[in-house]
Design a protein around this motif. Structure first.
Motif, PDB file in Angstrom:
ATOM      1  N   ASN A 134       0.832  -1.208   0.000  1.00 42.26           N
ATOM      2  CA  ASN A 134       0.000   0.000   0.000  1.00 42.26           C
ATOM      3  C   ASN A 134       0.866   1.257   0.000  1.00 42.26           C
ATOM      4  OD1 ASN A 134      -2.330  -1.534   0.061  1.00 42.26           O
ATOM      5  ND2 ASN A 134      -2.651  -1.318   2.262  1.00 42.26           N
ATOM      6  N   LEU A 135       1.918   1.253   0.822  1.00 44.60           N
ATOM      7  CA  LEU A 135       2.826   2.396   0.856  1.00 44.60           C
ATOM      8  C   LEU A 135       3.543   2.559  -0.479  1.00 44.60           C
ATOM      9  CD1 LEU A 135       4.480   1.911   4.378  1.00 44.60           C
ATOM     10  CD2 LEU A 135       2.812   3.665   3.735  1.00 44.60           C
ATOM     11  N   GLN A 136       3.995   1.447  -1.025  1.00 41.89           N
ATOM     12  CA  GLN A 136       4.738   1.514  -2.282  1.00 41.89           C
ATOM     13  C   GLN A 136       3.855   1.985  -3.431  1.00 41.89           C
ATOM     14  OE1 GLN A 136       4.374  -0.672  -5.077  1.00 41.89           O
ATOM     15  NE2 GLN A 136       6.083   0.273  -6.195  1.00 41.89           N
ATOM     16  N   ALA A 137       2.628   1.488  -3.495  1.00 39.34           N
ATOM     17  CA  ALA A 137       1.736   1.871  -4.587  1.00 39.34           C
ATOM     18  C   ALA A 137       1.342   3.341  -4.521  1.00 39.34           C
ATOM     19  CB  ALA A 137       0.493   0.988  -4.564  1.00 39.34           C
ATOM     20  N   ALA A 138       1.319   3.900  -3.311  1.00 40.74           N
ATOM     21  CA  ALA A 138       0.957   5.309  -3.149  1.00 40.74           C
ATOM     22  C   ALA A 138       2.135   6.242  -3.427  1.00 40.74           C
ATOM     23  CB  ALA A 138       0.434   5.548  -1.731  1.00 40.74           C
ATOM     24  N   ASP A 139       3.307   5.679  -3.574  1.00 45.49           N
ATOM     25  CA  ASP A 139       4.524   6.472  -3.781  1.00 45.49           C
ATOM     26  C   ASP A 139       4.803   6.561  -5.275  1.00 45.49           C
ATOM     27  OD1 ASP A 139       7.430   7.294  -2.508  1.00 45.49           O
ATOM     28  OD2 ASP A 139       7.641   6.167  -4.376  1.00 45.49           O
ATOM     29  N   ASN A 140       4.950   7.777  -5.789  1.00 42.32           N
ATOM     30  CA  ASN A 140       5.283   7.913  -7.210  1.00 42.32           C
ATOM     31  C   ASN A 140       6.620   8.605  -7.423  1.00 42.32           C
ATOM     32  OD1 ASN A 140       4.681  10.547  -6.564  1.00 42.32           O
ATOM     33  ND2 ASN A 140       2.798  10.647  -7.791  1.00 42.32           N
ATOM     34  N   ALA A 141       7.405   8.727  -6.357  1.00 42.78           N
ATOM     35  CA  ALA A 141       8.702   9.397  -6.462  1.00 42.78           C
ATOM     36  C   ALA A 141       9.830   8.429  -6.799  1.00 42.78           C
ATOM     37  CB  ALA A 141       9.021  10.117  -5.151  1.00 42.78           C
ATOM     38  N   HIS A 142       9.580   7.130  -6.667  1.00 38.82           N
ATOM     39  CA  HIS A 142      10.653   6.162  -6.856  1.00 38.82           C
ATOM     40  C   HIS A 142      10.279   5.065  -7.847  1.00 38.82           C
ATOM     41  CE1 HIS A 142      10.983   7.887  -2.752  1.00 38.82           C
ATOM     42  NE2 HIS A 142      12.246   8.042  -3.121  1.00 38.82           N
ATOM     43  N   ASP A 143       9.231   5.278  -8.634  1.00 34.94           N
ATOM     44  CA  ASP A 143       8.786   4.204  -9.513  1.00 34.94           C
ATOM     45  C   ASP A 143       9.663   4.040 -10.751  1.00 34.94           C
ATOM     46  OD1 ASP A 143       7.961   6.476 -10.856  1.00 34.94           O
ATOM     47  OD2 ASP A 143       5.848   5.917 -10.972  1.00 34.94           O
ATOM     48  N   ASN A 144      10.602   4.970 -10.965  1.00 33.82           N
ATOM     49  CA  ASN A 144      11.549   4.796 -12.065  1.00 33.82           C
ATOM     50  C   ASN A 144      12.950   4.447 -11.568  1.00 33.82           C
ATOM     51  OD1 ASN A 144      12.236   7.305 -11.022  1.00 33.82           O
ATOM     52  ND2 ASN A 144      12.715   8.195 -13.028  1.00 33.82           N
ATOM     53  N   TRP A 145      13.068   4.129 -10.262  1.00 38.68           N
ATOM     54  CA  TRP A 145      14.324   3.667  -9.670  1.00 38.68           C
ATOM     55  C   TRP A 145      14.403   2.142  -9.792  1.00 38.68           C
ATOM     56  CZ3 TRP A 145      16.033   6.386  -4.516  1.00 38.68           C
ATOM     57  CH2 TRP A 145      15.976   7.788  -4.674  1.00 38.68           C
ATOM     58  N   VAL A 146      15.559   1.601  -9.500  1.00 37.84           N
ATOM     59  CA  VAL A 146      15.673   0.161  -9.268  1.00 37.84           C
ATOM     60  C   VAL A 146      14.946  -0.139  -7.959  1.00 37.84           C
ATOM     61  CG1 VAL A 146      17.257  -1.754  -8.848  1.00 37.84           C
ATOM     62  CG2 VAL A 146      17.930   0.106 -10.411  1.00 37.84           C
ATOM     63  N   ASN A 147      13.987  -1.062  -7.993  1.00 35.52           N
ATOM     64  CA  ASN A 147      13.191  -1.360  -6.801  1.00 35.52           C
ATOM     65  C   ASN A 147      13.496  -2.770  -6.292  1.00 35.52           C
ATOM     66  OD1 ASN A 147      10.439   0.517  -6.091  1.00 35.52           O
ATOM     67  ND2 ASN A 147      11.553   1.017  -7.980  1.00 35.52           N
ATOM     68  N   VAL A 148      13.625  -2.883  -4.981  1.00 34.76           N
ATOM     69  CA  VAL A 148      13.867  -4.176  -4.335  1.00 34.76           C
ATOM     70  C   VAL A 148      12.735  -4.412  -3.345  1.00 34.76           C
ATOM     71  CG1 VAL A 148      15.465  -5.595  -3.018  1.00 34.76           C
ATOM     72  CG2 VAL A 148      16.358  -3.830  -4.560  1.00 34.76           C
ATOM     73  N   PHE A 149      12.081  -5.561  -3.479  1.00 36.46           N
ATOM     74  CA  PHE A 149      10.923  -5.890  -2.648  1.00 36.46           C
ATOM     75  C   PHE A 149      11.244  -7.092  -1.768  1.00 36.46           C
ATOM     76  CE2 PHE A 149       9.206  -4.414  -6.818  1.00 36.46           C
ATOM     77  CZ  PHE A 149       8.726  -3.184  -6.412  1.00 36.46           C
ATOM     78  N   TRP A 150      11.236  -6.873  -0.441  1.00 37.04           N
ATOM     79  CA  TRP A 150      11.398  -7.983   0.512  1.00 37.04           C
ATOM     80  C   TRP A 150      10.145  -8.011   1.375  1.00 37.04           C
ATOM     81  CZ3 TRP A 150      16.368  -8.901   3.965  1.00 37.04           C
ATOM     82  CH2 TRP A 150      16.358 -10.237   4.410  1.00 37.04           C
TER      83      TRP A 150
END
Length: 232
Positions: A89-105
């Motif tokens: 939910n936090l990640q989906a609401a964030d649009n400042a880092h969606d063009n970065w390399v993302n790591v999901f744990w």
């Protein structure tokens, strides 16, 4: 800070071999992603990623990643105690880092809810900038508890979840659980027992759930090695 810096340089002697920078220098030239996004890293997760407040022995891997990811910013998203759904939910609401390399744990606090974890990961990946395929999914680690040790009630479900994630995400999946189990010290009796039980060794844990600084350093180093090798 000095102690953690030493761990960054000296930990993880049993796996991966060499630093991320040595790997990048000796490996064949990677196939870089065609996506023209930022090389900075957004790390999303629970206490495995963010650390536990007030616990210097549980820094979370992202703090250590900041120390070794030279020339990159590392954004830490999430918080201790969150489920995969809360993190997503936090990640989906964030649009400042969606063009970065993302790591999901994801999944450290709802590790037996396989369908939920899978759906939350898929939702987070779908929310990245169009064309951004530069993401890494980390597997779920089983806890050093009777239910999650080899033969325990929940052990098989966690192993199967990681197998499903590996099949779905291929080389964008990092089986962090197996990696850490393999870093046991064969002359440490507790580590030997843990290796037999297929859990993270005691020498890399702060407690039955969390890693210590050496354990999170091992994760940070391997995550960066993978990112560099992919040319992201």
């Amino acid at each position: 800070m000095g102690a953690l810096a030493s761990l960054v340089l000296g930990a993880c002697g049993g796996g991966g071999g060499g630093s991320a920078f040595e790997t990048a220098a000796t490996a064949p030239a990677p196939q870089a992603s065609a996506f023209a996004g930022s090389s900075n890293i957004a790390a999303w997760g629970d206490s495995h990623t963010t650390g536990l407040p007030g616990r210097a022995d549980v820094p979370g891997y992202a703090a250590l990643l900041r120390q070794i990811a030279t020339g990159r910013q590392v954004f830490v998203g999430g918080s201790a105690g969150l489920t995969s759904t809360q993190i997503a939910n936090l990640q989906a609401a964030d649009n400042a880092h969606d063009n970065w390399v993302n790591v999901f744990w994801y999944g450290g606090n709802n590790q037996t809810q396989a369908a939920t974890i899978k759906a939350d990961l898929a939702r987070s990946i779908a929310s990245l900038a169009p064309g951004n395929d530069r993401y890494l999914v980390l597997g779920v680690t089983n806890q050093a508890t009777p239910a999650e040790r080899r033969g325990g009630r929940d052990y098989g479900d966690i192993v199967q979840l990681n197998a499903d994630l590996a099949a779905q995400y291929g080389d964008r999946f990092f089986d962090v659980r197996t990696h850490l189990v393999g870093l046991f010290d064969p002359v440490n009796p507790l580590d030997v027992v843990d290796h037999g039980d297929d859990v993270v060794p005691a020498s890399l844990r702060a407690d039955g759930v969390h890693l210590n600084a050496a354990g999170y350093t091992a994760v940070a180093r391997r995550v960066l090695e993978i990112i560099v090798a992919k040319g992201w």
